[in-house]
Scaffold this active site. Structure first.
Site, PDB file in Angstrom:
ATOM      1  N   ARG A 355       0.846  -1.200   0.000  1.00 38.37           N
ATOM      2  CA  ARG A 355       0.000   0.000   0.000  1.00 38.37           C
ATOM      3  C   ARG A 355       0.878   1.245   0.000  1.00 38.37           C
ATOM      4  O   ARG A 355       0.703   2.151  -0.793  1.00 38.37           O
ATOM      5  CB  ARG A 355      -0.942  -0.008   1.195  1.00 38.37           C
ATOM      6  CG  ARG A 355      -2.282  -0.699   0.973  1.00 38.37           C
ATOM      7  CD  ARG A 355      -2.163  -2.124   0.433  1.00 38.37           C
ATOM      8  NE  ARG A 355      -3.452  -2.785   0.291  1.00 38.37           N
ATOM      9  CZ  ARG A 355      -3.999  -3.554   1.223  1.00 38.37           C
ATOM     10  NH1 ARG A 355      -3.352  -3.803   2.364  1.00 38.37           N
ATOM     11  NH2 ARG A 355      -5.172  -4.114   1.008  1.00 38.37           N
ATOM     12  N   ASP A 384      -0.286  -6.457  -3.671  1.00 36.65           N
ATOM     13  CA  ASP A 384      -1.705  -6.268  -3.389  1.00 36.65           C
ATOM     14  C   ASP A 384      -2.317  -5.551  -4.587  1.00 36.65           C
ATOM     15  O   ASP A 384      -1.669  -5.411  -5.639  1.00 36.65           O
ATOM     16  CB  ASP A 384      -1.917  -5.490  -2.072  1.00 36.65           C
ATOM     17  CG  ASP A 384      -3.202  -5.946  -1.373  1.00 36.65           C
ATOM     18  OD1 ASP A 384      -4.272  -5.784  -1.980  1.00 36.65           O
ATOM     19  OD2 ASP A 384      -3.142  -6.467  -0.248  1.00 36.65           O
ATOM     20  N   HIS A 447      -6.856  -9.533  -4.073  1.00 37.60           N
ATOM     21  CA  HIS A 447      -5.781  -8.597  -3.726  1.00 37.60           C
ATOM     22  C   HIS A 447      -4.620  -8.734  -4.707  1.00 37.60           C
ATOM     23  O   HIS A 447      -3.456  -8.703  -4.315  1.00 37.60           O
ATOM     24  CB  HIS A 447      -5.293  -8.843  -2.294  1.00 37.60           C
ATOM     25  CG  HIS A 447      -6.270  -8.396  -1.243  1.00 37.60           C
ATOM     26  ND1 HIS A 447      -6.444  -7.069  -0.901  1.00 37.60           N
ATOM     27  CD2 HIS A 447      -7.139  -9.090  -0.474  1.00 37.60           C
ATOM     28  CE1 HIS A 447      -7.366  -6.976   0.044  1.00 37.60           C
ATOM     29  NE2 HIS A 447      -7.823  -8.184   0.306  1.00 37.60           N
ATOM     30  N   GLU A 511     -10.375 -12.424   1.453  1.00 35.91           N
ATOM     31  CA  GLU A 511     -11.286 -11.473   0.812  1.00 35.91           C
ATOM     32  C   GLU A 511     -11.328 -11.609  -0.711  1.00 35.91           C
ATOM     33  O   GLU A 511     -11.207 -10.632  -1.426  1.00 35.91           O
ATOM     34  CB  GLU A 511     -10.884 -10.040   1.176  1.00 35.91           C
ATOM     35  CG  GLU A 511     -10.894  -9.765   2.654  1.00 35.91           C
ATOM     36  CD  GLU A 511     -10.518  -8.329   2.999  1.00 35.91           C
ATOM     37  OE1 GLU A 511     -11.211  -7.748   3.856  1.00 35.91           O
ATOM     38  OE2 GLU A 511      -9.550  -7.798   2.426  1.00 35.91           O
ATOM     39  N   TRP A 586      -7.649 -14.209  11.471  1.00 37.99           N
ATOM     40  CA  TRP A 586      -7.531 -12.745  11.462  1.00 37.99           C
ATOM     41  C   TRP A 586      -8.859 -12.036  11.631  1.00 37.99           C
ATOM     42  O   TRP A 586      -8.922 -10.932  12.144  1.00 37.99           O
ATOM     43  CB  TRP A 586      -6.851 -12.281  10.166  1.00 37.99           C
ATOM     44  CG  TRP A 586      -7.606 -12.624   8.911  1.00 37.99           C
ATOM     45  CD1 TRP A 586      -7.604 -13.830   8.278  1.00 37.99           C
ATOM     46  CD2 TRP A 586      -8.460 -11.767   8.161  1.00 37.99           C
ATOM     47  NE1 TRP A 586      -8.415 -13.792   7.174  1.00 37.99           N
ATOM     48  CE2 TRP A 586      -8.955 -12.523   7.073  1.00 37.99           C
ATOM     49  CE3 TRP A 586      -8.858 -10.434   8.295  1.00 37.99           C
ATOM     50  CZ2 TRP A 586      -9.830 -11.996   6.135  1.00 37.99           C
ATOM     51  CZ3 TRP A 586      -9.721  -9.904   7.353  1.00 37.99           C
ATOM     52  CH2 TRP A 586     -10.198 -10.687   6.291  1.00 37.99           C
ATOM     53  N   ASP A 616      -2.665  -1.561  12.794  1.00 32.30           N
ATOM     54  CA  ASP A 616      -2.941  -0.404  11.918  1.00 32.30           C
ATOM     55  C   ASP A 616      -4.165   0.365  12.421  1.00 32.30           C
ATOM     56  O   ASP A 616      -4.407   1.488  12.000  1.00 32.30           O
ATOM     57  CB  ASP A 616      -3.145  -0.835  10.455  1.00 32.30           C
ATOM     58  CG  ASP A 616      -4.149  -1.978  10.280  1.00 32.30           C
ATOM     59  OD1 ASP A 616      -4.143  -2.907  11.110  1.00 32.30           O
ATOM     60  OD2 ASP A 616      -4.928  -1.940   9.309  1.00 32.30           O
ATOM     61  N   GLU A 672      -2.320   1.279   4.703  1.00 32.33           N
ATOM     62  CA  GLU A 672      -3.146   2.271   4.005  1.00 32.33           C
ATOM     63  C   GLU A 672      -2.930   3.680   4.563  1.00 32.33           C
ATOM     64  O   GLU A 672      -2.996   4.665   3.824  1.00 32.33           O
ATOM     65  CB  GLU A 672      -4.637   1.928   4.127  1.00 32.33           C
ATOM     66  CG  GLU A 672      -5.100   0.747   3.278  1.00 32.33           C
ATOM     67  CD  GLU A 672      -5.065  -0.569   4.039  1.00 32.33           C
ATOM     68  OE1 GLU A 672      -4.320  -0.674   5.033  1.00 32.33           O
ATOM     69  OE2 GLU A 672      -5.767  -1.518   3.620  1.00 32.33           O
TER      70      GLU A 672
HETATM   71  C1  TNX Z   1      -8.112  -6.539   5.744  1.00 34.00           C
HETATM   72  S1  TNX Z   1      -6.547  -8.676   7.015  1.00 34.00           S
HETATM   73  C2  TNX Z   1      -7.152  -7.029   4.880  1.00 34.00           C
HETATM   74  C3  TNX Z   1      -6.181  -6.091   4.297  1.00 34.00           C
HETATM   75  C4  TNX Z   1      -6.418  -4.677   4.741  1.00 34.00           C
HETATM   76  C5  TNX Z   1      -6.748  -4.673   6.204  1.00 34.00           C
HETATM   77  C6  TNX Z   1      -6.836  -3.317   6.815  1.00 34.00           C
HETATM   78  C7  TNX Z   1      -6.537  -9.191   5.612  1.00 34.00           C
HETATM   79  C8  TNX Z   1      -6.103 -10.569   5.477  1.00 34.00           C
HETATM   80  N1  TNX Z   1      -6.952  -8.361   4.637  1.00 34.00           N
HETATM   81  O1  TNX Z   1      -6.184  -6.190   2.903  1.00 34.00           O
HETATM   82  O2  TNX Z   1      -5.272  -3.928   4.485  1.00 34.00           O
HETATM   83  O3  TNX Z   1      -7.970  -5.359   6.390  1.00 34.00           O
HETATM   84  O4  TNX Z   1      -6.891  -3.390   8.213  1.00 34.00           O
END
Ligand code: TNX
Length: 735
Positions: A355, A384, A447, A511, A586, A616, A672
Site C-alpha cells: 500500500r 496487493d 488482492h 477477501e 484474522w 494499523d 493504508e
Molecule cells: C483486511 S486482514 C485485509 C487487508 C487490509 C486490512 C486493513 C486481511 C487478510 N486483509 O487487505 O489492508 O484489512 O486493516
C-alpha cells in the site's frame, strides 16, 4: 544587545516565503491544490480533531516546505499535528498558541529554526523530538518543556531565551544532545541560574550518571517464563571493562553482545576494578530458544538452547543493564539467575509495503527493534491491488508497471519502490543475525490487481484493470480456469523460494472478491473448469471450490517442488485445510471457528485476530490515523488481553490446541494510512510490546498491572533511543 539580536531573529524567522498560498482554512483549498502546495499560510480558526486542518496539512500536503500559522487562531497545536513531515523547513507558530501537544513536530527533520511565541505555556513530550536539522531555537517567555521535548535535536547550536528565570524543563527535554554543543543566549546575569536548572544544565556539562542499581522486576519485557531468583551475591558493577568468552559458532552473538554493551555504556566513565566477563555457551538439552542467565559480581553467564537462545539471553542482559531507564543504563545489576523460554514458537509482525512502500533501511531498523522484544519473524505483504513490490526476473513488467502510482485514498502523493531480489537476500542475511525469519507473501486469488494490471490474461475475460489507488477490496480475481495463472504463480513462487530461505511462504487467500467470487460465474474458462471438477452450480460454495482447486494446486507445488510450508489467511469457506499448512485467524469474531477448523484438520494456526492484533487500527480515540475506512479502536489493554490459547484449555473441546496446533501470534501493520517510517513504529508500539508478551510469556505469569509497570521503563528507553510510539502513551489513556 542580546535582547536586540533575539528580536531580530524573531523577525527573521517570521519571514515566510511570499509565494505562500494564503487561505483561512484547509477546506478552502481543493485536493489538487493541497497536493501541489509547498508554502501555506492559514489565517482562520483552525480545527484540531478528526480530519482537521492539521491532519490535512500533514497527510495531504506531502510537499509542504513552509507553514505560516502566525495569523491563525489556534491556542493548541494538537498531538502529532505535523508528525514526521520530512519536507517541512519553516514554521511560524500561531501568535496566540498556548500549548503544543505531544509529538506535534516529531521528526520534522528539515526544520532549521523554531521560534516559540511569548504566550506559550507548555510544550508536551517529544513535541520537537528528532528535529535533527534544528539549529536555532528562540524561546520568548517561559513555556514548560516536557519530557524529551527537544530530544535528539542533534543539530541544535543555539538557544536564545529572554527569560531571566529558566523555563521549567524536564531533565530529558534535551536528551541526546551532546553537552557543550549548544550555546545558550540568556539575559545577562541569569547564566548561573540556567547552569543549575534541571533540563538546561545537561546542555552545558555532562551530568554524571547516578550509581543506581537495576530493579529486575520492572525492566524485563516480555516477562520471563519463570521467576527471577536473586541469590544474594555482590551486585555486578556494569561500568567495568567487559570481555566476552564464547564457544565456537557464536560469533554473531558475540558481535551482538558487544553492540549491546557498547550502546548501553557509551560515554560513561569506566569504574575501577577487574574486568567483567560475559560467557556465552549453548546447551543442546535446552529448547532451542530457551536461555539461562546468571549475573554475578564478576560478570554474566548466558547459556542458550541454540544460538537463538543465547541471543535472547543477550537481549535480556540489555534490559537488565538499562534498568528502569531513568538513565540509559544502570551502574549495578543485582546478582540473580533466570531461566526463560517462549510460550509460542512464532512471534511475528507483518508489514505492508504494497500500500505504501517501506524502504529497505527502514525494514532493517524495524527488525532490530523487533528482536529486542524477542519477535522472531517479519512477514512481508509484498503484493496487493495497489502495487507489486518484489523483482521477478521472469516478469520484469511487474515492477516496471506496477510499483509506481499516485495516491492512497485522499493522500495524493507519489508512492513508488520495489525490492530487488538481491536486496531481499541482504535483508534475509541481516535479519538472520537477529534471529528474525523473513516470510514473503504473494496474494491470490484476490488482492492481486497489480499483477492483473500487467497481465490482463490473469483475470476472467482478460480485462484491462488500472492499479488501485484506494483501500478496500477489489472485485477482480485471478481466473482459476486460465492455465497461465498456474504458470505465472509457479514461476513467481519458484523465484521467491530461491530468494527467501524461510520454511514458509504466505499465499494470502483473504477477501477473494466482493461480491464474493461472483466474477467467476460467467467466465467460460471457469465454467469449463467447474465441469471438469464436477461442480454443479454458481452458489458461493460452488465458486469457492474453484479457489480451493487453485490453492491446492499451488500448495502442492510449494510443498513438493520447493519444500515450503504454505500459509494463508483463514476464511470460513475453507472446509478442509490441506495437510501441513499454517492458517492465520484474522477476522474479528471468527477466531474460535478458525481454531476449531485447524484442530479438526490437524493444522497449525497463527493468531492475529483483528480485535487484538491489528496494529494499523488507532490505539485510542483521536489517535492516528484520524481518518480511516472505519477501523475500530484497539487499545493497548485490548492487545494485552490476547490469550494465544483463546481459552481452549485442557477441559475444552480442543484440549490439545495449544501444544499441538498453536503456531504463534502475529501483529499486522496494514499501511493504508502509514505514510512515514516513524508512523510504522507509531502504529506498532507500544501494542507490539503487549503482543510480544502474549506470544512469549505463559498465561499464568501475565498480569496487566505488572505489564504496565514494566512498560514504563520500556517506553522511557524507547523515547531516549528515538523509537517512535503512539503519543497517547504519554497520557496513559490507553486503557
Ligand atoms: C483486511 S486482514 C485485509 C487487508 C487490509 C486490512 C486493513 C486481511 C487478510 N486483509 O487487505 O489492508 O484489512 O486493516
Amino acid at each position: 544587545m542580546k535582547r536586540l539580536s533575539a528580536l531580530i531573529l524573531w523577525m527573521v524567522c517570521l519571514t515566510m516565503p511570499l509565494a505562500a498560498q494564503t487561505v483561512r482554512r484547509m477546506a478552502d483549498l481543493d485536493a489538487a491544490a493541497k497536493a501541489d502546495a509547498t508554502h501555506i499560510a492559514l489565517t482562520g480558526t483552525l480545527s484540531t480533531a478528526g480530519n482537521s486542518d492539521f491532519r490535512q496539512l500533514r497527510d495531504l500536503c506531502w510537499q509542504l516546505e513552509s507553514l505560516d500559522l502566525s495569523r491563525a487562531d489556534c491556542p493548541t497545536i494538537p498531538r502529532c499535528a505535523l508528525h514526521s513531515r520530512h519536507a517541512l523547513k519553516r514554521l511560524a507558530l500561531p501568535d496566540n498558541v498556548r500549548q503544543i501537544d505531544a509529538q506535534a513536530f516529531y521528526a520534522c527533520d528539515a526544520l532549521t529554526d523554531v521560534c516559540l511565541p511569548p504566550g506559550l505555556d507548555s510544550i508536551a513530550p517529544e513535541a520537537f523530538a528528532g528535529c535533527s536539522a534544528l539549529t536555532t531555537l528562540t524561546i520568548h517567555g517561559r513555556p514548560a518543556l516536557g519530557p524529551f521535548a527537544f530530544a535528539r535535536c542533534t543539530g541544535l547550536r543555539r538557544i536564545i531565551l529572554n527569560s531571566d528565570v529558566p523555563p521549567v524543563a524536564d531533565a530529558t527535554a534535551f536528551a541526546g544532545i551532546a553537552a557543550g554543543q549548544v550555546r545558550l543566549v540568556v539575559p545577562r546575569g541569569s547564566e548561573d541560574r540556567y547552569a543549575r536548572a534541571e533540563g538546561w544544565r545537561t546542555l552545558m556539562q555532562a551530568v554524571p550518571l547516578p550509581a543506581d542499581t537495576c530493579r529486575p522486576e520492572v525492566c524485563l519485557l516480555p516477562a520471563p517464563s519463570s521467576p527471577i531468583v536473586r541469590h544474594g551475591g555482590s551486585p555486578l558493577s556494569v561500568l567495568r571493562k567487559w570481555r566476552i568468552k564464547a564457544e565456537d559458532g557464536l560469533d554473531n552473538e558475540v558481535r551482538q553482545a558487544r553492540r549491546v554493551l557498547a550502546e548501553r555504556t557509551a560515554g560513561a566513565k569506566r569504574a575501577k576494578g577487574p574486568d567483567n566477563i560475559l560467557t556465552l555457551a549453548t546447551d543442546s538439552t535446552m529448547p532451542a530458544e530457551a536461555y539461562h542467565i546468571y549475573i554475578h559480581a564478576r560478570g554474566a553467564d548466558i547459556k542458550g538452547g541454540s544460538a537463538a537462545g543465547v541471543f535472547y539471553g543477550v537481549m535480556t542482559l540489555d534490559q537488565l543493564l538499562r534498568g528502569d531507564a531513568g538513565n540509559p543504563m544502570c551502574a549495578y545489576v543485582p546478582a540473580l539467575t533466570l531461566d526463560d523460554a517462549p510460550r509460542t514458537a512464532m512471534r511475528e509482525l507483518m508489514v505492508d509495503p504494497a500500500r505504501i512502500f517501506i524502504p529497505l533501511p527502514v525494514l532493517k531498523d524495524f527488525v532490530v527493534e523487533m528482536a529486542r522484544w524477542k519477535y522472531n519473524a517479519l512477514h512481508l505483504h509484498l503484493v496487493d491491488d495497489q502495487a507489486w513490490r518484489i523483482e521477478i526476473k521472469r516478469y520484469p513488467e511487474l515492477t516496471q508497471q506496477a510499483s509506481e502510482r499516485t495516491g492512497m485514498d485522499d493522500m495524493l502523493m507519489p508512492i513508488s519502490g520495489y525490492y530487488t531480489q538481491d536486496e531481499m537476500r541482504e535483508l534475509v542475511r541481516f535479519a538472520a543475525d537477529y534471529h528474525v525469519d523473513i516470510i514473503p507473501e504473494i496474494e491470490m486469488p484476490g488482492h492481486e490487481v497489480a499483477a492483473i494490471h500487467c497481465f490482463p490474461q490473469l483475470t476472467c475475460g482478460a480485462k484491462e484493470v488500472p492499479i488501485r489507488t484506494t483501500c478496500g477490496v477489489s472485485n477482480e480475481l485471478l481466473c482459476p480456469g486460465e492455465p497461465f495463472v498456474y504458470e505465472f504463480l509457479g514461476n513467481v513462487l519458484g523465484e521467491l523460494a530461491a530468494v527467501f530461505p524461510s520454511p514458509y511462504v504466505h499465499l494470502g487467500g483473504d477477501e477473494a472478491g466482493n461480491p464474493a467470487l461472483g466474477c467467476w460465474t460467467d467466465c467460460p474458462k471457469c465454467r469449463a473448469l467447474k465441469r471438469r471438477l464436477g461442480i454443479d452450480g454458481d452458489r458461493r460454495e460452488d465458486n469457492w471450490r474453484l479457489q480451493e482447486h487453485l490453492f491446492n494446486s499451488i500448495i502442492d507445488t510449494l510443498r513438493t517442488k520447493h519444500g515450503k510450508t504454505p500459509m494463508f489467511w483463514y476464511e470460513t469457506d475453507f472446509k478442509r485445510i490441506p495437510e501441513g499448512c499454517i492458517v492465520f485467524a484474522w477476522r474479528h469474531g471468527l477466531t474460535a471457528a478458525a481454531i476449531r477448523a485447524a484442530v479438526a484438520n490437524d493444522a497449525r494456526i497463527m493468531l492475529c485476530p483483528g480485535e487484538h492484533c491489528y496494529l494499523d487500527y488507532p490505539m485510542a480515540g483521536g489517535d492516528m490515523p484520524e481518518v480511516n475506512w472505519g477501523m475500530p479502536i484497539t487499545s493497548l489493554a485490548q492487545t494485552y488481553r490476547l490469550d494465544p490459547a483463546w481459552g481452549f484449555g485442557p477441559a475444552s473441546d480442543c484440549p490439545t490446541f495449544e501444544e499441538r496446533h498453536l503456531a504463534g501470534v502475529a501483529g499486522t501493520l496494514w499501511s493504508e494510512c502509514i505514510n512515514s517510517p516513524e508512523r510504522l513504529y507509531y502504529q506498532a508500539f507500544p501494542r507490539a510490546l503487549a503482543l510480544a508478551e502474549a506470544g512469549w510469556t505463559p498465561q499464568a505469569r501475565r498480569d496487566a498491572a505488572d505489564f504496565d509497570r514494566r512498560l514504563q521503563a520500556a517506553l522511557r528507553d524507547m523515547a531516549r533511543r528515538g523509537i517512535c510510539r503512539s503519543a497517547v502513551t504519554w497520557q496513559q489513556a490507553a486503557h
